[in-house]
Design a protein around this motif. Structure first.
Motif: not given
Ligand code: DAH
Length: 344
Positions: A171, A173, A176, A201, A215, A217, A255, A257-258, A289-290, A312-313
């Motif tokens: 991903h 992320s 970040q 993946r 993606q 981010e 998630f 990380f959030t 997702g966020s 983050a999202f």
């Molecule tokens: N990294 C997640 C994924 O690939 C997506 C994601 C969800 C990113 C929530 C984010 C977040 O920054 O806050 O499934």
């Protein structure tokens, strides 16, 4: 030798002057300036001369060759111009005919969507931050609060390389962490970026899932960032992306990380919320997702979570393109079938 040179020069120049057709010109070129042409052979023969004659002869021979090449170019252009004029006059070329359309390549549908993303996020003050596709396990997982054996790792089957701990990012992320480590620590600065890029993946390829996909981010880190900022920002993005009347819905989610985390839905833009095949008769489409950046992640990035906060999202442009155009199969995106690509 020297006089032979002048004779050949005079002869070649005279012949060239009387030439009127392209074929004759080609023959002339082969005769004098081709690989085995008279003039070229002469230039080459300089080595066979007595030492004291070489310099003068060589200089003159080169000058004659250059002069003839130039004359040849001029002749060639004038013959072409004459031929064109004759064609025009004789009606062989109809200048009133419409031109032939030139075959042009187009942009990939994902590129279209990505560019729209960049535009909207730039308007909203987000800069593009590029992060690597080849990651280490730590940055992709552990520093994002997914230590080894964390169950959430199972959701992102991973491409490993032959080097231990070196993987393809699952991903965007991990970018970040890289961004925070660049701007955090000493002289810590606030952050407002999007991180677009390919994710990978190790999955079965089906109509709904691919082994690679983009993606986008997003990350904002500052001193007083709250959940309401996240909601407002995503709502604004959705309005610009899907239209001012786009209706949103937020669902609590998880998630690693959030915290807290949420998923964002927009009312199905194909059926207007009444329910259709694309939204699976729910009336809603998931677009992101966020959440609020987890304190552990902030700290791993060099930001003191007692002072700094952030949101983050993550969004999937292929998924959005797919939904938008009701494309039935995600494999079209990397299939390189022109019949698909030419529709965009
Ligand atoms: N990294 C997640 C994924 O690939 C997506 C994601 C969800 C990113 C929530 C984010 C977040 O920054 O806050 O499934």
């Amino acid at each position: 030798m020297q006089s032979q040179l002048e004779t050949i020069y005079a002869q070649a120049a005279a012949e060239l002057d009387s030439i009127a057709s392209g074929e004759a010109l080609d023959a002339w070129e082969a005769k004098y300036l081709g690989k085995k042409g008279v003039v070229i052979e002469l230039v080459r023969s300089v080595g066979t001369l007595p030492k004291e004659e070489r310099a003068d002869f060589g200089k003159r021979a080169n000058a004659i060759r250059d002069a003839l090449m130039e004359a040849y170019q001029r002749r060639s252009e004038s013959i072409k111009a004459q031929a064109l004029a004759a064609d025009l006059e004789g009606g062989a070329i109809d200048v009133t005919l419409p031109g032939r359309p030139r075959q042009m390549g187009g942009l990939h549908p994902s590129t279209h969507t990505l560019r729209r993303f960049y535009e909207i996020w730039a308007e909203m003050g987000f800069q593009v931050y590029r992060s690597r596709d080849v990651e280490d396990d730590d940055t992709n997982f552990t520093l994002l609060n997914m230590p080894p054996h964390h169950p959430a790792r199972d959701m992102q089957d991973t491409f490993h390389t032959t080097t231990p701990n070196v993987i393809l990012r699952t991903h965007t992320s991990p970018g970040q962490i890289r961004a925070m480590r660049e701007f955090g620590g000493e002289g810590t600065q606030p952050i407002r970026i999007i991180l677009p890029g390919m994710s990978y993946r190790f999955e079965q390829i089906t109509a709904r899932s691919e082994i690679q996909f983009h993606q986008v981010e997003g990350l904002a880190v500052g001193k007083h960032i709250r959940m309401s900022d996240l909601k407002g920002t995503i709502a604004e993005f959705a309005k610009r992306m899907f239209g001012q009347n786009a209706k949103m819905r937020y669902r609590a989610s998880y998630f690693p990380f959030t915290e807290p985390s949420m998923e964002v839905d927009v009312e199905c833009f194909l059926c207007g919320g009444t329910g259709c095949r694309i939204c699976k008769y729910t009336g809603w489409l998931e677009i992101a997702g966020s959440g609020m950046v987890h304190p552990v992640v902030l700290r791993n990035g060099g930001y003191d979570p007692d002072v700094w906060s952030g949101f983050a999202f993550g969004m999937g442009p292929e998924r959005m393109t797919l939904l938008r155009h009701a494309i039935p199969d995600i494999r079209y995106f990397w299939g390189n079938d022109l019949r698909f690509l030419e529709q965009f």
